[in-house]
Design an enzyme around this catalytic site. Structure first.
Site, PDB file in Angstrom:
ATOM      1  N   GLY A 225      -0.887   5.998  36.019  1.00 25.44           N
ATOM      2  CA  GLY A 225      -0.083   6.283  34.827  1.00 25.44           C
ATOM      3  C   GLY A 225       1.392   6.306  35.187  1.00 25.44           C
ATOM      4  O   GLY A 225       1.803   7.028  36.102  1.00 25.44           O
TER       5      GLY A 225
ATOM      6  N   ILE B 199     -12.507   0.992  41.526  1.00 23.57           N
ATOM      7  CA  ILE B 199     -12.639   1.209  40.087  1.00 23.57           C
ATOM      8  C   ILE B 199     -11.812   0.169  39.359  1.00 23.57           C
ATOM      9  O   ILE B 199     -10.682  -0.144  39.760  1.00 23.57           O
ATOM     10  CB  ILE B 199     -12.225   2.643  39.680  1.00 23.57           C
TER      11      ILE B 199
ATOM     12  N   GLU C  36      -6.321  -4.144  32.968  1.00 28.33           N
ATOM     13  CA  GLU C  36      -6.520  -5.544  32.605  1.00 28.33           C
ATOM     14  C   GLU C  36      -5.175  -6.234  32.438  1.00 28.33           C
ATOM     15  O   GLU C  36      -4.154  -5.573  32.234  1.00 28.33           O
ATOM     16  CB  GLU C  36      -7.314  -5.644  31.300  1.00 28.33           C
ATOM     17  N   PRO C  37      -5.162  -7.559  32.531  1.00 25.56           N
ATOM     18  CA  PRO C  37      -3.926  -8.288  32.281  1.00 25.56           C
ATOM     19  C   PRO C  37      -3.371  -7.949  30.899  1.00 25.56           C
ATOM     20  O   PRO C  37      -4.109  -7.901  29.910  1.00 25.56           O
ATOM     21  CB  PRO C  37      -4.365  -9.755  32.352  1.00 25.56           C
TER      22      PRO C  37
ATOM     23  N   MET D 211     -10.261  -0.642  35.881  1.00 24.92           N
ATOM     24  CA  MET D 211      -9.834  -0.272  34.531  1.00 24.92           C
ATOM     25  C   MET D 211      -8.766  -1.219  34.003  1.00 24.92           C
ATOM     26  O   MET D 211      -8.863  -1.741  32.905  1.00 24.92           O
ATOM     27  CB  MET D 211      -9.298   1.167  34.517  1.00 24.92           C
TER      28      MET D 211
ATOM     29  N   GLN E 236      18.672   5.695  53.745  1.00 28.85           N
ATOM     30  CA  GLN E 236      20.127   5.654  53.857  1.00 28.85           C
ATOM     31  C   GLN E 236      20.593   6.308  55.155  1.00 28.85           C
ATOM     32  O   GLN E 236      21.498   5.809  55.831  1.00 28.85           O
ATOM     33  CB  GLN E 236      20.756   6.357  52.657  1.00 28.85           C
TER      34      GLN E 236
ATOM     35  N   TYR F 211     -13.890   8.844  27.300  1.00 31.50           N
ATOM     36  CA  TYR F 211     -13.862  10.285  27.551  1.00 31.50           C
ATOM     37  C   TYR F 211     -14.009  10.567  29.040  1.00 31.50           C
ATOM     38  O   TYR F 211     -13.293  11.414  29.601  1.00 31.50           O
ATOM     39  CB  TYR F 211     -14.992  10.965  26.781  1.00 31.50           C
TER      40      TYR F 211
ATOM     41  N   GLU G 106      -7.253  12.316  39.455  1.00 31.56           N
ATOM     42  CA  GLU G 106      -6.593  11.128  39.995  1.00 31.56           C
ATOM     43  C   GLU G 106      -5.089  11.356  40.114  1.00 31.56           C
ATOM     44  O   GLU G 106      -4.458  10.979  41.111  1.00 31.56           O
ATOM     45  CB  GLU G 106      -6.870   9.913  39.115  1.00 31.56           C
TER      46      GLU G 106
END
Length: 385
Positions: free
Chosen positions: A363, A124, A128-129, A126, A335, A232, A241
């Protein structure tokens, strides 16, 4: 121990996945990490074993298993085996559910068989730079040319970007703030090209690439859903996701703790096992408690997803909590390994590097906190009211 809401069928499925990974994936992981991409054959073998598009209808060759718990078990076993950078879950549901929810019957007939067999690998596009998580700022544009769309733009950080055959691409279709459409771009389409396989901190066997679209002709039969409702659709699918991301984080952290517990029972300092010191025992106890609490939360969100009741805010909460917990746990586990933990020959080193992306993709933690705070009625825009 709290009994998880899994049935005997899920545990039988777990056993089959575990055996599959030990035979077909674990022996090749180092080779795939060195080459920066898994062999396509692992997808085909997963398809032969019924691990792809498990939710798809039987008439297409799927198993008709809508239950997210099967995907949850698959993810848990991938991370347990140290194979988290095989992005089969991305193919199955992160991308696959866009087809499941939006594809026409003609599109299902055309694409489902390859997706189920593993001959068609999904991605997928979505991000972008310069836009990151801000989907409203995307610049890629699709222009309606009557019998087709003309797509121009660029995407970056795209998972399965090198081996992918079919991409769900988001592009602006109008100047309206949320005027976005979703389009199916196939390998070999004129004007569609890929950049380099990007070097990353972790997930070394998972190919991540730039994608470029230069006047790509997209037939109307490759339009996914309505041309102005893509934003949407993206928001609608982001909840699952983020649940998937939370499941990955928890699986990685749990596996790290189990491996570290065994390691520290054998490793000695001052003549005593590392695990025997009170401070370390207490830290293990705290981590085990947090992971068990997180597991209950994830399982509850999976039940909500199965019932169609998982909200965007709840998905943000579980993603935030599990990704942050993963970061703390794998850091402490490394550790406990001492200098050995910094060496790639020990799996904890891989887990530590792989974990860092969890607080960024699907996100960022900051975006998750923004979503949660808005759900609480706290909005920075209120000052302009």
């Amino acid at each position: 121990m709290i009994v998880r809401p899994l049935e005997s069928e899920h545990e039988m499925f777990r056993d089959s996945v575990r055996k599959f990974l030990q035979a077909e994936a674990v022996p090749y992981m180092e080779e795939w990490r060195q080459q920066g991409v898994v062999d396509r054959e692992i997808f085909r073998k997963a398809g032969e074993n019924g691990f792809l598009f498990m939710w798809a209808e039987e008439r297409f060759g799927g198993l008709g298993l809508e239950d997210f718990r099967y995907e949850q078990v698959l993810i848990e076993e991938l991370y347990r085996a140290g194979c988290g950078d095989i992005f089969i879950p991305t193919h199955n549901r992160l991308v696959g559910r866009y087809l499941g929810n939006l594809a026409s019957e003609e599109q299902k007939d055309r694409f489902y068989p390859g997706c189920i067999s593993g001959d068609t690998i999904l991605g997928i596009a979505m991000t972008e730079p310069d836009t990151g998580s801000d989907l409203a700022a995307m610049k890629s544009r699709a222009v309606d040319c009557g019998d087709h769309w003309r797509l121009n733009g660029a995407k970056t950080y795209i998972s399965n970007g090198i081996i992918g055959d079919l991409f769900v691409v988001a592009a602006r279709t109008s100047d309206a703030k949320h005027g976005v459409g979703l389009f199916l771009v196939e390998r070999g389409m004129e004007g569609f090209s890929r950049g380099r396989n990007l070097d990353k901190l972790g997930m070394k066997a998972q190919d991540t690439a730039e994608l470029f679209f230069d006047n790509v002709r997209i037939p109307k039969t490759n339009q996914l859903g309505e041309p102005d409702k893509g934003f949407y659709y993206l928001m609608q699918n982001l909840a699952e996701e983020r649940l998937q991301s939370a499941t990955c984080s928890l699986a990685n952290a749990s596996a790290a703790l189990d491996e570290t517990l065994e390691f520290t029972k054998e490793r000695k300092v001052f003549g005593n096992p590392v695990a025997s010191f009170q401070n370390n025992r207490f830290q293990f106890a705290s981590m085990r408690t947090e992971l068990d609490v997180a597991q209950v939360y994830v399982d509850r969100c999976v039940q909500a997803q199965n019932a169609g009741e998982l909200s965007g805010a709840d998905a943000a909460k579980v993603k935030l909590f599990c990704s942050e917990l993963e970061g703390r746990v794998v850091d402490q586990c490394l550790q406990f390994h001492g200098s050995a933990g910094y060496m790639d020959e020990y799996r904890i080193s891989r887990r530590y590097a792989d974990a860092r992306i969890s607080r960024i993709y699907a996100g960022t933690s900051e975006v998750m906190r923004e979503i949660i705070s808005r759900d609480m009625g706290l909005d920075y825009r209120i000052k302009n009211a």
